[in-house]
Design a protein around this motif. Structure first.
Motif, PDB file in Angstrom:
ATOM      1  N   LEU A 312     -33.741  -3.174 -15.367  1.00 39.50           N
ATOM      2  CA  LEU A 312     -33.792  -4.151 -16.474  1.00 39.50           C
ATOM      3  C   LEU A 312     -33.944  -5.561 -15.921  1.00 39.50           C
ATOM      4  O   LEU A 312     -34.637  -6.405 -16.486  1.00 39.50           O
ATOM      5  CB  LEU A 312     -32.500  -4.109 -17.307  1.00 39.50           C
ATOM      6  N   LEU A 316     -38.225  -5.197 -15.653  1.00 38.04           N
ATOM      7  CA  LEU A 316     -38.484  -5.648 -17.034  1.00 38.04           C
ATOM      8  C   LEU A 316     -38.117  -7.127 -17.230  1.00 38.04           C
ATOM      9  O   LEU A 316     -38.533  -7.735 -18.200  1.00 38.04           O
ATOM     10  CB  LEU A 316     -37.702  -4.789 -18.042  1.00 38.04           C
ATOM     11  N   LEU A 318     -35.433  -8.422 -18.269  1.00 37.91           N
ATOM     12  CA  LEU A 318     -34.741  -8.635 -19.550  1.00 37.91           C
ATOM     13  C   LEU A 318     -33.390  -9.322 -19.347  1.00 37.91           C
ATOM     14  O   LEU A 318     -32.817  -9.851 -20.289  1.00 37.91           O
ATOM     15  CB  LEU A 318     -34.507  -7.291 -20.262  1.00 37.91           C
ATOM     16  N   SER A 325     -25.846  -7.759 -18.843  1.00 37.84           N
ATOM     17  CA  SER A 325     -26.205  -6.634 -19.720  1.00 37.84           C
ATOM     18  C   SER A 325     -25.125  -6.411 -20.778  1.00 37.84           C
ATOM     19  O   SER A 325     -25.421  -6.016 -21.910  1.00 37.84           O
ATOM     20  CB  SER A 325     -26.416  -5.360 -18.890  1.00 37.84           C
ATOM     21  N   ARG A 369     -34.840  -6.556 -27.584  1.00 39.48           N
ATOM     22  CA  ARG A 369     -34.380  -6.533 -26.203  1.00 39.48           C
ATOM     23  C   ARG A 369     -32.946  -6.009 -26.084  1.00 39.48           C
ATOM     24  O   ARG A 369     -32.631  -5.215 -25.190  1.00 39.48           O
ATOM     25  CB  ARG A 369     -34.478  -7.971 -25.667  1.00 39.48           C
ATOM     26  N   ILE A 373     -31.536  -2.893 -23.790  1.00 43.13           N
ATOM     27  CA  ILE A 373     -30.476  -3.083 -22.782  1.00 43.13           C
ATOM     28  C   ILE A 373     -29.301  -2.162 -23.102  1.00 43.13           C
ATOM     29  O   ILE A 373     -28.760  -1.475 -22.221  1.00 43.13           O
ATOM     30  CB  ILE A 373     -30.026  -4.562 -22.760  1.00 43.13           C
ATOM     31  N   THR A 376     -30.048   1.424 -22.356  1.00 43.98           N
ATOM     32  CA  THR A 376     -30.063   1.705 -20.910  1.00 43.98           C
ATOM     33  C   THR A 376     -28.634   1.889 -20.399  1.00 43.98           C
ATOM     34  O   THR A 376     -28.351   2.827 -19.636  1.00 43.98           O
ATOM     35  CB  THR A 376     -30.787   0.567 -20.152  1.00 43.98           C
TER      36      THR A 376
END
Ligand SMILES: Nc1ncnc2c1ncn2[C@@H]1O[C@H](COP(=O)(O)OP(=O)(O)O)[C@@H](O)[C@H]1O
Ligand SMILES: O=P(O)(O)OC[C@H](O)CO
Length: 496
Positions: A312, A316, A318, A325, A369, A373, A376
Motif C-alpha cells: 500500500l 500503490l 496510498l 493505515s 482509498r 486500505i 488490506t
C-alpha cells in the motif's frame, strides 16, 4: 549481566540487549537489500547479511554503554529456510542466498509431487512439497551454479540456513552447526529422530558432507571473540517463529501465537510428541532444550502479512507509512464490500498454491482509498483465521481457541488486532515486550548459561499490554468470512 539477541530478519538485522528481567536495554537495526533477479525470485547477499548483523551487534553495545564483560551470552534467531552455500576453505558464498519467499523451485516441487513423493516428505519432515523450504533451493544451486557439485564432491562446500552462516562467521569458521528448529525447515530433517534423513538427501541428490551438525536450541555451541579479547558464548539458536513462540512463553500445549511481520506465522504448542496435520499445516519442533526436552508445534505460514501494508505504501502509494493505515481504515465503518487477497507470491497455509496471485474484489464507484486500505488490513486477519480454522479441524482448542498471543511489527495496529479478535471470535493478547522473537532467543541463551533456570521463571516475566475482546456478532462475522472465502476461490491457480 545481559544477553545480546541477534535477530536476523527478512528485511533487517537487529541486535537487542536484554536484562535479567527480560527488559530491553538497547536496540540497533539495519535494513539491507532485497534482490529480485526475476519475477518470483528473491535473493539476499550473504555478505551483507553478516556485515549488517555484525555492525548492529557492535553498535548496540556502543549505544547502550554496556561492555562485553557484562554480556553473559549471545542468542541467534533468524529468518528461516533462506539457503546459503559457501566454500569451507575460503568462507566465501558461492551464490547469493536464496530467500524463503523465492519461487524458483516450483517446477522441482511439482515434479516430486507428480512422482508421488509428498506423502513421504510430510511423514518424515512435517513439511509439504513447496519451494518455501531449503531442500529444493540447495538442489537448485548444486545443479545450476558452475563448479558447485565438484566442490561438494570434494567435501569443500558447506550449507547453512542463516543461523549457521552467522554462527560460522561469529566463530571465525570454527563451528558449522544448526539447531533443530532451523534444521526442520530444510526438508532434509526427520522430525521424529531429530537427525538428517538419508532418504530425503537421496531424493534431492544432496551430499551429506554439506550439512551442519544439529544441536539443541539452548546450550553453548561456540564462542565469539570481541575486540579486546573477551570470549562470549553463543548459547541459544532458534528460527524466528520458534523463538517467538518461546518468547511468548507458550509453554503449555494448546497455547498459540501469531507474529505479524513480513508474513504471518501462527504456531501452536502441541506438546512433547509431533502431531501430523490433516489440514495442510506443518509439524515442527518448537524447541529442544539442553536437557533434550523437546516441544513440538503446529504451524500455519502466511507469506504476505505486513508486506501487504508495504505494498500500500510503496507500490500503490496510498499511505506514507505503515502506521498510517490504521487512521485511514478507521475513517470507514467497514470495507464497503471490498476484499483484497494479497496472494503476491502464491498462498501459503492452508492452501499451498504457488500459482495463486493477488486480487481485489467487490469494487464499486463508491469504493475509496480508505476501503482498500481497510480491506488490506482485514486480509491479514482473514488469512490468520484460515489457519486457525485448520488448527481447530486438527483438534486444537476444541471449537475455539482460548486466546491468541500476538507480536511483530503489524501487531502495533489496534484496528487490525480488534478486527482479528472479531473475525476469530477469540481474544487477542498483546504483550508489553513486542520484540518477542529476540526475547525468545535471549531466553534460550540465558537458560543455556544459567541466567534463568526454568520455564516457570520465564513464564512469570510475560506481561500483557492490551487484550482485545471479540465484539462482532457471530452472524456478521460469518457473513464477512464467507465473502473472504469466496474471494480466495477466485484467485486460486491464477498463474496457471
Ligand atoms: N502500524 C502498523 N500497521 C500495519 N502494519 C505495520 C505497522 N507497523 C509495521 N507494519 C508492518 O510490519 C512489518 C514489519 O514488521 P517486523 O516484525 O519488523 O517484520 P520482519 O521481521 O518480517 O522484517 C512490515 O511489513 C510493515 O508493513
Ligand atoms: O523475517 P521474518 O520475520 O519475516 O520471518 C520469516 C520466516 O522465518 C520465514 O519462514
Amino acid at each position: 549481566m545481559y544477553i545480546i539477541a541477534l535477530d536476523q530478519g527478512t528485511t533487517s538485522s537487529r541486535a537487542i540487549i536484554f536484562d535479567e528481567r527480560g527488559g530491553i536495554r538497547g536496540m540497533v537495526q539495519k535494513e539491507f537489500n532485497q534482490i529480485y533477479p526475476k519475477p518470483g525470485w528473491v535473493e539476499h547477499d550473504p555478505r551483507e547479511i553478516w556485515n549488517s548483523q555484525e555492525e548492529v551487534m557492535h553498535g548496540v553495545l556502543r549505544n547502550s554503554g554496556i561492555t562485553p564483560d557484562q554480556v553473559q551470552a549471545i542468542g541467534i534467531t533468524n529468518q528461516r529456510e533462506t539457503t546459503i552455500l559457501w566454500n569451507r576453505e575460503t568462507g566465501e558464498p558461492i551464490h547469493n542466498a536464496i530467500v524463503w519467499q523465492c519461487r524458483r523451485t516450483a517446477e522441482i516441487c511439482k515434479k516430486l509431487r507428480d512422482a508421488g513423493h509428498e506423502e513421504t516428505v510430510m511423514k518424515k519432515t512435517g513439511l509439504l512439497l513447496d519451494p518455501y523450504f531449503s531442500g529444493t533451493k540447495i538442489k537448485w544451486m548444486l545443479d545450476n551454479v558452475s563448479g558447485a557439485r565438484e566442490l561438494a564432491d570434494a567435501g569443500k562446500l558447506a550449507f547453512g540456513t542463516v543461523d549457521s552462516w552467522l554462527l560460522w562467521n561469529l566463530t571465525g569458521g570454527e563451528v558449522h552447526a544448526t539447531d533443530v528448529t532451523n534444521a526442520a525447515r530444510t526438508m532434509l530433517f526427520n522430525i521424529h529422530t531429530l537427525e538428517w534423513d538419508r532418504d530425503m538427501l537421496e531424493l534431492l541428490n544432496i551430499p551429506e558432507s554439506l550439512l551442519p551438525e544439529i544441536v539443541p536450541s539452548s546450550g553453548t555451541v561456540g564462542h565469539t571473540v570481541f575486540p579486546g579479547g573477551k570470549k562470549i558464548p553463543i548459547a541459544g539458536i532458534a528460527g524466528d517463529q520458534h523463538a517467538a513462540l518461546f518468547g511468548q512463553a507458550c509453554f503449555t500445549p494448546g497455547m498459540l501465537k501469531n507474529t505479524y511481520g513480513t508474513g504471518c506465522f501462527l504456531l501452536a504448542n502441541t506438546g512433547p510428541e509431533p502431531i501430523s496435520s490433516k489440514n495442510r499445516l506443518l509439524t515442527t519442533p518448537g524447541w529442544e532444550l539442553a536437557s533434550h526436552d523437546t516441544a513440538y508445534a503446529m504451524e500455519g505460514s502466511i507469506f504476505i502479512g505486513g508486506a501487504a501494508i508495504q505494498w500500500l505504501r510503496d507500490s500503490l502509494k496510498l499511505i506514507a507509512n505503515a502506521a498510517e493505515s490504521e487512521q485511514f481504515a478507521t475513517q470507514e465503518k467497514d470495507s464497503n464490500g471490498v476484499y483484497v487477497v494479497p496472494a503476491f507470491v502464491g498462498l501459503g497455509a492452508p492452501y499451498w498454491d504457488s500459482y495463486a496471485r493477488g486480487g481485489m474484489f467487490g469494487l464499486t464507484a463508491g469504493s475509496n482509498r480508505n476501503h482498500i486500505i481497510r480491506a488490506t488490513l482485514e486480509s491479514i486477519a482473514y488469512q490468520s483465521r484460515d489457519v486457525v480454522e485448520a488448527m481447530i479441524k486438527d483438534g486444537l482448542g476444541e471449537d475455539r481457541m482460548k486466546a491468541i498471543r500476538v507480536d511483530g511489527g503489524a501487531s502495533a495496529n489496534n484496528f487490525l488486532m480488534q478486527f482479528q479478535a472479531d473475525i476469530l471470535g477469540t481474544p487477542v493478547e498483546r504483550p508489553k515486550v513486542s520484540e518477542t522473537t529476540a526475547l525468545g532467543a535471549a531466553y534460550l541463551a540465558g537458560l543455556g548459561t544459567g541466567m534463568w533456570d526454568s520455564l516457570s521463571q520465564i513464564e512469570k516475566i510475560w506481561q500483557i499490554d492490551r487484550r482485545f475482546e471479540p465484539r462482532m456478532n457471530a452472524d456478521r462475522r460469518e457473513e464477512l468470512y464467507a465473502g473472504w472465502q469466496e474471494a480466495v476461490t477466485r484467485v486460486r491457480g491464477w498463474e496457471k
